[in-house]
Design a protein around this motif. Structure first.
Motif, PDB file in Angstrom:
ATOM      1  N   MET A   1       0.818  -1.199   0.000  1.00 32.79           N
ATOM      2  CA  MET A   1       0.000   0.000   0.000  1.00 32.79           C
ATOM      3  C   MET A   1       0.859   1.258   0.000  1.00 32.79           C
ATOM      4  O   MET A   1       0.575   2.185  -0.744  1.00 32.79           O
ATOM      5  N   LEU A   2       1.873   1.280   0.847  1.00 29.72           N
ATOM      6  CA  LEU A   2       2.718   2.472   0.901  1.00 29.72           C
ATOM      7  C   LEU A   2       3.478   2.684  -0.405  1.00 29.72           C
ATOM      8  O   LEU A   2       3.603   3.819  -0.871  1.00 29.72           O
ATOM      9  N   ASP A   3       3.980   1.602  -0.986  1.00 35.29           N
ATOM     10  CA  ASP A   3       4.664   1.740  -2.279  1.00 35.29           C
ATOM     11  C   ASP A   3       3.739   2.384  -3.304  1.00 35.29           C
ATOM     12  O   ASP A   3       4.153   3.265  -4.061  1.00 35.29           O
ATOM     13  N   ASN A   4       2.484   1.959  -3.339  1.00 36.96           N
ATOM     14  CA  ASN A   4       1.531   2.532  -4.295  1.00 36.96           C
ATOM     15  C   ASN A   4       1.231   3.988  -3.982  1.00 36.96           C
ATOM     16  O   ASN A   4       1.162   4.822  -4.892  1.00 36.96           O
ATOM     17  N   LEU A   5       1.041   4.326  -2.711  1.00 39.92           N
ATOM     18  CA  LEU A   5       0.788   5.718  -2.335  1.00 39.92           C
ATOM     19  C   LEU A   5       1.970   6.608  -2.699  1.00 39.92           C
ATOM     20  O   LEU A   5       1.799   7.728  -3.202  1.00 39.92           O
ATOM     21  N   ILE A   6       3.183   6.112  -2.474  1.00 43.13           N
ATOM     22  CA  ILE A   6       4.387   6.885  -2.808  1.00 43.13           C
ATOM     23  C   ILE A   6       4.508   7.026  -4.321  1.00 43.13           C
ATOM     24  O   ILE A   6       4.756   8.124  -4.841  1.00 43.13           O
ATOM     25  N   ALA A   7       4.306   5.940  -5.063  1.00 40.98           N
ATOM     26  CA  ALA A   7       4.409   5.976  -6.527  1.00 40.98           C
ATOM     27  C   ALA A   7       3.381   6.928  -7.133  1.00 40.98           C
ATOM     28  O   ALA A   7       3.661   7.582  -8.148  1.00 40.98           O
ATOM     29  N   GLN A   8       2.213   7.039  -6.521  1.00 41.84           N
ATOM     30  CA  GLN A   8       1.162   7.932  -7.015  1.00 41.84           C
ATOM     31  C   GLN A   8       1.352   9.377  -6.545  1.00 41.84           C
ATOM     32  O   GLN A   8       0.558  10.246  -6.864  1.00 41.84           O
ATOM     33  N   GLY A   9       2.402   9.624  -5.766  1.00 46.15           N
ATOM     34  CA  GLY A   9       2.659  10.963  -5.265  1.00 46.15           C
ATOM     35  C   GLY A   9       1.728  11.365  -4.123  1.00 46.15           C
ATOM     36  O   GLY A   9       1.672  12.530  -3.742  1.00 46.15           O
ATOM     37  N   LYS A  10       1.018  10.404  -3.550  1.00 50.18           N
ATOM     38  CA  LYS A  10       0.085  10.698  -2.459  1.00 50.18           C
ATOM     39  C   LYS A  10       0.752  10.681  -1.095  1.00 50.18           C
ATOM     40  O   LYS A  10       0.206  11.220  -0.134  1.00 50.18           O
ATOM     41  N   ALA A  11       1.904  10.039  -1.002  1.00 48.36           N
ATOM     42  CA  ALA A  11       2.639   9.981   0.267  1.00 48.36           C
ATOM     43  C   ALA A  11       4.104  10.259  -0.026  1.00 48.36           C
ATOM     44  O   ALA A  11       4.607   9.938  -1.104  1.00 48.36           O
ATOM     45  N   TRP A 179      -8.240  -1.171   8.855  1.00 45.44           N
ATOM     46  CA  TRP A 179      -6.847  -0.763   9.015  1.00 45.44           C
ATOM     47  C   TRP A 179      -6.232  -0.357   7.683  1.00 45.44           C
ATOM     48  O   TRP A 179      -5.378   0.522   7.631  1.00 45.44           O
ATOM     49  N   ARG A 180      -6.680  -0.973   6.602  1.00 44.89           N
ATOM     50  CA  ARG A 180      -6.224  -0.557   5.269  1.00 44.89           C
ATOM     51  C   ARG A 180      -6.729   0.856   4.971  1.00 44.89           C
ATOM     52  O   ARG A 180      -5.990   1.683   4.434  1.00 44.89           O
ATOM     53  N   ILE A 181      -7.977   1.130   5.317  1.00 47.95           N
ATOM     54  CA  ILE A 181      -8.532   2.476   5.135  1.00 47.95           C
ATOM     55  C   ILE A 181      -7.729   3.472   5.950  1.00 47.95           C
ATOM     56  O   ILE A 181      -7.354   4.547   5.463  1.00 47.95           O
ATOM     57  N   TYR A 182      -7.439   3.125   7.203  1.00 49.27           N
ATOM     58  CA  TYR A 182      -6.735   4.048   8.084  1.00 49.27           C
ATOM     59  C   TYR A 182      -5.336   4.358   7.561  1.00 49.27           C
ATOM     60  O   TYR A 182      -4.900   5.514   7.566  1.00 49.27           O
ATOM     61  N   LEU A 183      -4.626   3.336   7.100  1.00 43.37           N
ATOM     62  CA  LEU A 183      -3.290   3.570   6.555  1.00 43.37           C
ATOM     63  C   LEU A 183      -3.364   4.466   5.320  1.00 43.37           C
ATOM     64  O   LEU A 183      -2.567   5.400   5.173  1.00 43.37           O
ATOM     65  N   ALA A 184      -4.322   4.219   4.441  1.00 47.06           N
ATOM     66  CA  ALA A 184      -4.475   5.025   3.230  1.00 47.06           C
ATOM     67  C   ALA A 184      -4.828   6.475   3.551  1.00 47.06           C
ATOM     68  O   ALA A 184      -4.467   7.391   2.807  1.00 47.06           O
ATOM     69  N   GLU A 185      -5.506   6.708   4.671  1.00 50.10           N
ATOM     70  CA  GLU A 185      -5.843   8.076   5.095  1.00 50.10           C
ATOM     71  C   GLU A 185      -4.691   8.748   5.851  1.00 50.10           C
ATOM     72  O   GLU A 185      -4.457   9.944   5.700  1.00 50.10           O
ATOM     73  N   PHE A 186      -3.989   7.980   6.665  1.00 55.31           N
ATOM     74  CA  PHE A 186      -2.947   8.528   7.536  1.00 55.31           C
ATOM     75  C   PHE A 186      -1.646   8.817   6.786  1.00 55.31           C
ATOM     76  O   PHE A 186      -1.067   9.895   6.929  1.00 55.31           O
ATOM     77  N   ALA A 187      -1.162   7.870   6.012  1.00 55.22           N
ATOM     78  CA  ALA A 187       0.154   7.998   5.364  1.00 55.22           C
ATOM     79  C   ALA A 187       0.299   9.268   4.528  1.00 55.22           C
ATOM     80  O   ALA A 187       1.354   9.919   4.591  1.00 55.22           O
ATOM     81  N   PRO A 188      -0.706   9.679   3.741  1.00 52.53           N
ATOM     82  CA  PRO A 188      -0.541  10.914   2.966  1.00 52.53           C
ATOM     83  C   PRO A 188      -0.400  12.179   3.809  1.00 52.53           C
ATOM     84  O   PRO A 188       0.036  13.217   3.306  1.00 52.53           O
TER      85      PRO A 188
END
Length: 192
Positions: A1-11, A179-188
């Protein structure tokens, strides 16, 4: 999940360290010195304060081993369930160490038989954490979670102390979906 958020520029790019917070279990189920082929919810020494009190050993190791920015503005701590418990207590026990704190479906208060020093002076250490400044104190819980009321009570404590936080309430309970939702909301929100 974090790799995808980082690759998308969201985190922002970050190093994530995931230590075993169950200090009396030295490996995964069935692999430790004591076996534990059948998962156990709370081992006798779980949540006894040893992990929290010695957490800076992990921070020191990471800072010696990796090229990281070693100040509170560039440190986050988060966890789910028992990890949220550790997060809350570590972040207030070391109140000038982390600018970002995330509690996901967190257990909040220590066991009634807990005697570790880390569990004393909770209000005072939360006040010190507030006074040292935080960029984000983030709490998320499902309304059907068995820890829901403990989190609501904790929010009231924070309100009484004037410690600002962001809160996300979702449906359902103590589950990976949340917890997946929370990580996707928190990490950015980290390191912005």
């Amino acid at each position: 999940m974090l790799d995808n958020l980082i690759a998308q520029g969201k985190a922002k790019p970050m190093i994530v360290v995931m230590p075993n917070g169950n200090v009396v279990q030295d490996a995964g189920y069935g692999y430790g010195k004591d076996g534990f082929y059948k998962p156990q919810f709370l081992l006798p020494q779980s949540m006894n304060g040893v992990y929290e009190a010695n957490f800076m050993d992990i921070v020191s190791y990471v800072e010696k081993t990796f090229r990281v920015k070693n100040n509170k503005e560039n440190r986050a701590i988060a966890g789910l369930s028992m990890g949220g418990f550790h997060t809350m207590h570590i972040s207030r026990y070391y109140p000038n160490t982390f600018d970002y704190v995330g509690l996901f479906s967190a257990a909040i208060m220590p066991r009634e038989d807990a005697t570790g020093k880390v569990y004393s002076n909770i209000d005072e250490t939360l006040k010190a954490q507030k006074n040292n400044g935080l960029k984000l104190y983030w709490i998320a819980i499902g309304k059907d979670d068995f820890l829901y009321q403990a989190n609501i009570d904790f929010k009231k404590k924070l309100d009484g102390l004037g410690l600002k936080y962001e809160y996300l309430e979702t449906g359902e309970g103590h589950i990976w979906k949340n917890w997946r939702i929370y990580l996707a909301e928190f990490a950015p929100r980290l390191f912005r």
